[in-house]
Design a protein around this motif. Structure first.
Motif, PDB file in Angstrom:
ATOM      1  N   LYS A 172       0.751  -1.498  -0.134  1.00  0.00           N
ATOM      2  CA  LYS A 172       0.086   0.455  -0.291  1.00  0.00           C
ATOM      3  C   LYS A 172       1.246   1.259   0.268  1.00  0.00           C
ATOM      4  O   LYS A 172       0.275   2.594  -0.315  1.00  0.00           O
ATOM      5  CB  LYS A 172      -0.856   0.222   1.475  1.00  0.00           C
ATOM      6  CG  LYS A 172      -2.057  -1.003   1.060  1.00  0.00           C
ATOM      7  CD  LYS A 172      -2.920  -0.918   2.276  1.00  0.00           C
ATOM      8  CE  LYS A 172      -4.059  -1.907   2.423  1.00  0.00           C
ATOM      9  NZ  LYS A 172      -4.937  -1.874   3.553  1.00  0.00           N
ATOM     10  N   SER A 173       1.815   1.133   0.417  1.00  0.00           N
ATOM     11  CA  SER A 173       2.902   2.139   0.729  1.00  0.00           C
ATOM     12  C   SER A 173       3.588   2.194  -0.770  1.00  0.00           C
ATOM     13  O   SER A 173       4.779   3.286  -0.623  1.00  0.00           O
ATOM     14  CB  SER A 173       3.421   2.442   1.669  1.00  0.00           C
ATOM     15  OG  SER A 173       4.737   0.862   1.410  1.00  0.00           O
ATOM     16  N   ALA A 174       3.966   1.534  -1.889  1.00  0.00           N
ATOM     17  CA  ALA A 174       4.609   1.892  -3.161  1.00  0.00           C
ATOM     18  C   ALA A 174       3.700   2.643  -3.760  1.00  0.00           C
ATOM     19  O   ALA A 174       3.127   2.459  -4.125  1.00  0.00           O
ATOM     20  CB  ALA A 174       4.493   0.490  -3.810  1.00  0.00           C
ATOM     21  N   ARG A 175       4.920   3.411  -3.887  1.00  0.00           N
ATOM     22  CA  ARG A 175       4.841   4.602  -5.213  1.00  0.00           C
ATOM     23  C   ARG A 175       5.792   4.512  -5.779  1.00  0.00           C
ATOM     24  O   ARG A 175       6.778   4.812  -6.234  1.00  0.00           O
ATOM     25  CB  ARG A 175       4.325   6.464  -4.205  1.00  0.00           C
ATOM     26  CG  ARG A 175       3.891   6.190  -3.213  1.00  0.00           C
ATOM     27  CD  ARG A 175       2.237   6.336  -3.825  1.00  0.00           C
ATOM     28  NE  ARG A 175       1.138   6.277  -2.725  1.00  0.00           N
ATOM     29  CZ  ARG A 175       0.432   4.870  -2.088  1.00  0.00           C
ATOM     30  NH1 ARG A 175       0.843   4.200  -2.471  1.00  0.00           N
ATOM     31  NH2 ARG A 175      -0.313   5.581  -1.478  1.00  0.00           N
ATOM     32  N   VAL A 176       5.179   4.554  -6.985  1.00  0.00           N
ATOM     33  CA  VAL A 176       6.612   4.875  -8.407  1.00  0.00           C
ATOM     34  C   VAL A 176       6.375   5.955  -9.525  1.00  0.00           C
ATOM     35  O   VAL A 176       5.167   5.948 -10.058  1.00  0.00           O
ATOM     36  CB  VAL A 176       6.656   3.605  -9.015  1.00  0.00           C
ATOM     37  CG1 VAL A 176       7.119   3.539 -10.036  1.00  0.00           C
ATOM     38  CG2 VAL A 176       7.284   1.880  -8.179  1.00  0.00           C
ATOM     39  N   VAL A 177       6.719   6.311  -9.829  1.00  0.00           N
ATOM     40  CA  VAL A 177       7.550   7.712 -10.889  1.00  0.00           C
ATOM     41  C   VAL A 177       7.437   7.784 -11.742  1.00  0.00           C
ATOM     42  O   VAL A 177       9.302   7.475 -11.403  1.00  0.00           O
ATOM     43  CB  VAL A 177       7.137   8.422 -10.013  1.00  0.00           C
ATOM     44  CG1 VAL A 177       6.620  10.501 -10.864  1.00  0.00           C
ATOM     45  CG2 VAL A 177       5.702   9.153  -8.635  1.00  0.00           C
ATOM     46  N   VAL A 178       7.105   7.874 -12.779  1.00  0.00           N
ATOM     47  CA  VAL A 178       8.315   7.448 -14.456  1.00  0.00           C
ATOM     48  C   VAL A 178       7.978   8.417 -15.189  1.00  0.00           C
ATOM     49  O   VAL A 178       6.913   8.551 -15.409  1.00  0.00           O
ATOM     50  CB  VAL A 178       7.775   6.073 -14.989  1.00  0.00           C
ATOM     51  CG1 VAL A 178       9.131   6.228 -15.776  1.00  0.00           C
ATOM     52  CG2 VAL A 178       7.761   5.154 -14.011  1.00  0.00           C
ATOM     53  N   GLY A 179       9.095   9.194 -15.943  1.00  0.00           N
ATOM     54  CA  GLY A 179       8.839  10.141 -16.580  1.00  0.00           C
ATOM     55  C   GLY A 179       8.640   9.524 -17.984  1.00  0.00           C
ATOM     56  O   GLY A 179       8.167  10.518 -18.515  1.00  0.00           O
ATOM     57  N   GLY A 180       9.522   8.437 -18.514  1.00  0.00           N
ATOM     58  CA  GLY A 180       8.975   8.086 -19.733  1.00  0.00           C
ATOM     59  C   GLY A 180       7.785   6.689 -19.698  1.00  0.00           C
ATOM     60  O   GLY A 180       6.766   6.958 -19.097  1.00  0.00           O
ATOM     61  N   ASP A 181       8.367   5.793 -19.526  1.00  0.00           N
ATOM     62  CA  ASP A 181       7.430   4.917 -20.228  1.00  0.00           C
ATOM     63  C   ASP A 181       7.897   3.838 -18.834  1.00  0.00           C
ATOM     64  O   ASP A 181       8.933   3.370 -18.462  1.00  0.00           O
ATOM     65  CB  ASP A 181       7.584   3.748 -21.887  1.00  0.00           C
ATOM     66  CG  ASP A 181       6.739   5.227 -22.754  1.00  0.00           C
ATOM     67  OD1 ASP A 181       6.313   5.596 -22.658  1.00  0.00           O
ATOM     68  OD2 ASP A 181       8.170   4.125 -24.059  1.00  0.00           O
ATOM     69  N   ALA A 182       6.706   3.053 -19.344  1.00  0.00           N
ATOM     70  CA  ALA A 182       7.262   1.820 -17.416  1.00  0.00           C
ATOM     71  C   ALA A 182       6.228   1.114 -18.098  1.00  0.00           C
ATOM     72  O   ALA A 182       5.313   0.676 -18.524  1.00  0.00           O
ATOM     73  CB  ALA A 182       5.907   2.324 -16.629  1.00  0.00           C
ATOM     74  N   ASP A 183       6.988  -0.311 -18.231  1.00  0.00           N
ATOM     75  CA  ASP A 183       7.047  -1.873 -18.332  1.00  0.00           C
ATOM     76  C   ASP A 183       7.316  -2.470 -17.206  1.00  0.00           C
ATOM     77  O   ASP A 183       8.346  -2.953 -16.457  1.00  0.00           O
ATOM     78  CB  ASP A 183       8.085  -2.713 -19.708  1.00  0.00           C
ATOM     79  CG  ASP A 183       7.828  -3.768 -19.280  1.00  0.00           C
ATOM     80  OD1 ASP A 183       7.216  -4.380 -18.639  1.00  0.00           O
ATOM     81  OD2 ASP A 183       8.401  -4.275 -20.591  1.00  0.00           O
ATOM     82  N   ILE A 184       5.972  -3.134 -16.300  1.00  0.00           N
ATOM     83  CA  ILE A 184       5.366  -3.735 -15.448  1.00  0.00           C
ATOM     84  C   ILE A 184       5.070  -4.858 -15.395  1.00  0.00           C
ATOM     85  O   ILE A 184       4.664  -5.560 -16.284  1.00  0.00           O
ATOM     86  CB  ILE A 184       5.356  -2.968 -14.136  1.00  0.00           C
ATOM     87  CG1 ILE A 184       3.827  -3.064 -14.101  1.00  0.00           C
ATOM     88  CG2 ILE A 184       6.428  -1.434 -13.535  1.00  0.00           C
ATOM     89  CD1 ILE A 184       2.898  -2.988 -12.879  1.00  0.00           C
ATOM     90  N   LYS A 185       5.271  -6.926 -14.527  1.00  0.00           N
ATOM     91  CA  LYS A 185       4.699  -7.816 -14.594  1.00  0.00           C
ATOM     92  C   LYS A 185       3.675  -7.301 -14.091  1.00  0.00           C
ATOM     93  O   LYS A 185       2.883  -7.431 -14.692  1.00  0.00           O
ATOM     94  CB  LYS A 185       5.250  -8.407 -14.232  1.00  0.00           C
ATOM     95  CG  LYS A 185       4.553 -10.005 -13.912  1.00  0.00           C
ATOM     96  CD  LYS A 185       5.386 -11.501 -13.381  1.00  0.00           C
ATOM     97  CE  LYS A 185       5.143 -12.601 -14.026  1.00  0.00           C
ATOM     98  NZ  LYS A 185       5.472 -13.642 -13.341  1.00  0.00           N
ATOM     99  N   PHE A 186       3.149  -6.613 -13.042  1.00  0.00           N
ATOM    100  CA  PHE A 186       1.949  -6.560 -12.271  1.00  0.00           C
ATOM    101  C   PHE A 186       2.079  -5.684 -10.799  1.00  0.00           C
ATOM    102  O   PHE A 186       3.350  -5.068 -10.613  1.00  0.00           O
ATOM    103  CB  PHE A 186       1.514  -7.768 -11.433  1.00  0.00           C
ATOM    104  CG  PHE A 186       2.211  -8.775 -10.436  1.00  0.00           C
ATOM    105  CD1 PHE A 186       2.172  -8.418  -8.693  1.00  0.00           C
ATOM    106  CD2 PHE A 186       3.506  -9.194 -10.724  1.00  0.00           C
ATOM    107  CE1 PHE A 186       3.421  -8.710  -8.040  1.00  0.00           C
ATOM    108  CE2 PHE A 186       4.859 -10.274  -9.181  1.00  0.00           C
ATOM    109  CZ  PHE A 186       4.375  -9.134  -8.583  1.00  0.00           C
ATOM    110  N   ILE A 187       1.162  -5.047 -10.565  1.00  0.00           N
ATOM    111  CA  ILE A 187       0.718  -3.944  -9.302  1.00  0.00           C
ATOM    112  C   ILE A 187      -0.525  -5.194  -8.982  1.00  0.00           C
ATOM    113  O   ILE A 187      -1.240  -5.023  -9.159  1.00  0.00           O
ATOM    114  CB  ILE A 187       1.097  -3.113 -10.040  1.00  0.00           C
ATOM    115  CG1 ILE A 187       0.919  -1.742  -9.013  1.00  0.00           C
ATOM    116  CG2 ILE A 187      -0.289  -2.919 -11.459  1.00  0.00           C
ATOM    117  CD1 ILE A 187       1.011  -0.361  -9.374  1.00  0.00           C
ATOM    118  N   GLU A 188       0.571  -4.723  -7.489  1.00  0.00           N
ATOM    119  CA  GLU A 188      -0.911  -4.620  -6.117  1.00  0.00           C
ATOM    120  C   GLU A 188      -0.848  -3.828  -5.334  1.00  0.00           C
ATOM    121  O   GLU A 188      -0.241  -3.328  -4.615  1.00  0.00           O
ATOM    122  CB  GLU A 188      -0.756  -6.555  -5.547  1.00  0.00           C
ATOM    123  CG  GLU A 188      -1.400  -7.343  -6.945  1.00  0.00           C
ATOM    124  CD  GLU A 188      -1.035  -8.822  -5.760  1.00  0.00           C
ATOM    125  OE1 GLU A 188      -0.484  -8.988  -4.964  1.00  0.00           O
ATOM    126  OE2 GLU A 188      -0.870 -10.125  -6.885  1.00  0.00           O
TER     127      GLU A 188
END
Length: 565
Positions: A344-360
């Motif tokens: 719940k405290s995870a915060r990801v900020v990306v200026g360009g593209d973001a490629d992830i497997k999953f997010i919960e």
């Protein structure tokens, strides 16, 4: 006391030529400004309600200045219908226009009614004059005109319509872009020519050498204006320029329109217009107490995961071999997370593209494309570009808001909290809209509590609070969620969005209706909230394999069958 209106036109039922004996209601042709009905009354005053007049003005009709005569505002076919108001049925006179002009004014259709004996009817001899009177001055199809004259001459006993004119579409310009001299892709989630999406892993951290040509700017091309059937010019969308930005060891030549590397390094391309060349830093293993927080001024590769409570910042591309758990990650360029983002405290900020497997149960925002390969559970995701989920992916709860398009697999289950899906919506403006709604609710509660406590609803304090509430409500009504438009660009007055829309039906005009969409490759369960621009709908039942778009007139969201090429 009122008397019955005196009508100056005839309507009647005719039997069609279809052979099944079906009857249709037709009427004689009336001209613009022609008298349709009189409303006699001993008062001789126009200051009466329509109920007192005993007649209501419908579409394309209007009362004279004295209020006693109903006139046609267009040429066409009048019709009388009844409208129940309280204990009285009031006649309503409306007109079906002879020439129907499409919403975008790019086509016009001629409506031909069967003639009534000894009554005014459409005449082939003055057809051109009638078209001119309706304002049709461009794109008239001569063959269609001849076809219409033949139908009129045959005096058919069925209603016909003929597309009589078509405007000239503008030729849209093309945007400026950077033509790269080296392979920077593939870009994950890139749409292919066959309509599918390329979900190969994105290539990042491309090595370059000093003096090497990276890209050449190709200038924008202006568009060519079009003309609608009324002869009005339609301005094209001219190609947009792209402002080339360079950082680190990259240089842009305004004279040659080229970008070159000034030192050996690693290339990062952010949102196709910002080019960075910087050093590369590697961290073996996890980001934990051994490494501490990381703040990299170049590109960064982490072979492990980012553990709870730690922070990672990278000005260039970032690749994480593991996952992100309850941590803060900021990336100035493109980010690939081989694992997932959780906590719940995870915060990801990306200026360009973001490629992830999953997010919960986390938050992810990006200035470029977001690719989700597996699942999104109860997370808030936003992109200033597209969000592209693998067709086999699952979304449960949370929100996915894209300024561009949205591609999804399956959304929700019968028991899960509904998700909110948005395309053509600026995430920052939506956040501002939600803040205004909360503020409005708080101010209204505060006002109620103050009045209950003090009992004086007419005090200066109450009036001030009411003004504040009205100011917030006005902002809520006028705010435009569409990217690249004025924040409060929807003009008009009224107490609701519908009031504004009646006065300014093109308030969605900043949105490209033809391209913006939400593609659902799996199923979406009932309760799912769909947003397109300023439009919102909630699914009342489960749907599968649908493409959600705005209707051409931008008044509603439509769901079309999803057809892959």
């Amino acid at each position: 006391m009122t008397t019955d209106p005196i009508y100056h036109f005839t309507q009647a039922y005719l039997t069609e030529d279809s052979g099944i004996g079906e009857k249709i209601l037709v009427s004689e042709l009336v001209q613009k400004d022609q008298k349709l009905a009189d409303c006699p009354d001993s008062k001789k005053t126009g200051r009466r309600s329509e109920k007192e007049k005993g007649l209501k003005a419908g579409k394309f009709t209007e009362f004279s200045d004295d209020g006693l005569t109903l006139l046609a505002s267009v040429s066409g076919y009048p019709r009388i219908s009844m409208q129940q108001e309280e204990d009285q049925a009031i006649p309503v006179v409306s007109i079906t226009p002879l020439v129907n002009i499409s919403f975008d004014r790019l086509s016009a259709t001629l409506l031909i009614y069967p003639p009534l004996p000894d009554k005014n009817a459409l005449c082939a001899d003055n057809l051109e004059a009638l078209l001119l009177g309706a304002g049709i001055s461009h794109g008239i199809d001569k063959q269609a005109v001849e076809k219409a004259k033949q139908i009129i001459a045959a005096a058919p006993r069925e209603i016909s319509d003929v597309k009589i004119a078509e405007g000239t579409m503008p030729q849209q310009g093309s945007n400026a872009y950077l033509d790269y001299a080296l392979e920077i892709g593939p870009i994950a989630g890139l749409p292919l020519e066959d309509g599918s999406i390329d979900f190969r892993e994105r290539r990042i951290m491309v090595g370059v050498e000093a003096g090497e040509l990276i890209a050449t700017k190709i200038p924008a091309v202006p568009g060519t204006p079009g003309i609608n059937v009324l002869g009005e010019q339609i301005e094209p969308r001219n190609g947009k320029d792209v402002k080339v930005k360079t950082q680190g060891d990259a240089h842009y030549s305004e004279e040659n329109h080229t970008v070159t590397a000034t030192q050996n390094g690693v290339l990062s391309v952010v949102r196709n217009n910002t080019i960075k060349v910087s050093s590369r830093q590697k961290v073996e293993g996890d980001i934990d107490f051994k490494t501490g927080n990381i703040d990299s001024q170049g590109c960064l590769t982490i072979s492990g995961s980012v553990l709870p409570g730690f922070k990672v910042k990278s000005s260039g591309d970032l690749k994480i071999g593991g996952g992100i758990t309850s941590a803060q990650v900021v990336c100035g360029a493109n980010c690939v997370v081989t694992g997932g983002i959780t906590g719940k405290s995870a915060r990801v900020v990306v200026g360009g593209d973001a490629d992830i497997k999953f997010i919960e149960q986390s938050a992810l925002s990006a200035g470029g494309i977001i690719v989700i390969r597996s699942q999104s559970y109860f997370s808030d995701i936003s992109s200033q570009s597209d969000i592209r989920c693998n067709p086999a992916s699952i979304v449960m709860g949370g929100s996915l808001i894209a300024a561009g398009n949205l591609t999804l697999g399956t959304v929700g289950t019968e028991d899960s909290e509904p998700a909110t899906l948005g395309a053509g919506v600026d995430p920052e403006r939506l956040a501002q809209y939600r803040t205004l709604r909360r503020s409005l609710s708080e101010k209204q509660d505060e006002l109620i509590q103050w009045i209950q406590l003090h009992g004086n609803a007419q005090s200066r304090k109450v009036r001030k609070m009411e003004r504040e509430i009205e100011d917030i409500r006005s902002q809520l009504i006028a705010i435009n969620l569409i990217p690249d438009t004025e924040l409060f660009s929807r003009t008009g007055a009224g107490s609701s969005r519908e009031d504004i829309e009646e006065q300014n039906p093109l308030y969605h005009a900043g949105l490209d209706v033809q391209t913006i969409r939400i593609d659902l490759h799996g199923s979406a369960f009932s309760g799912t909230r769909i947003m397109l621009g300023n439009r919102t709908m909630v699914l009342e039942q489960e749907v599968s394999k649908r493409q959600f778009k705005l209707s051409r007139d931008m008044k509603r969201i439509i769901a079309l069958p999803l057809r892959n090429k």
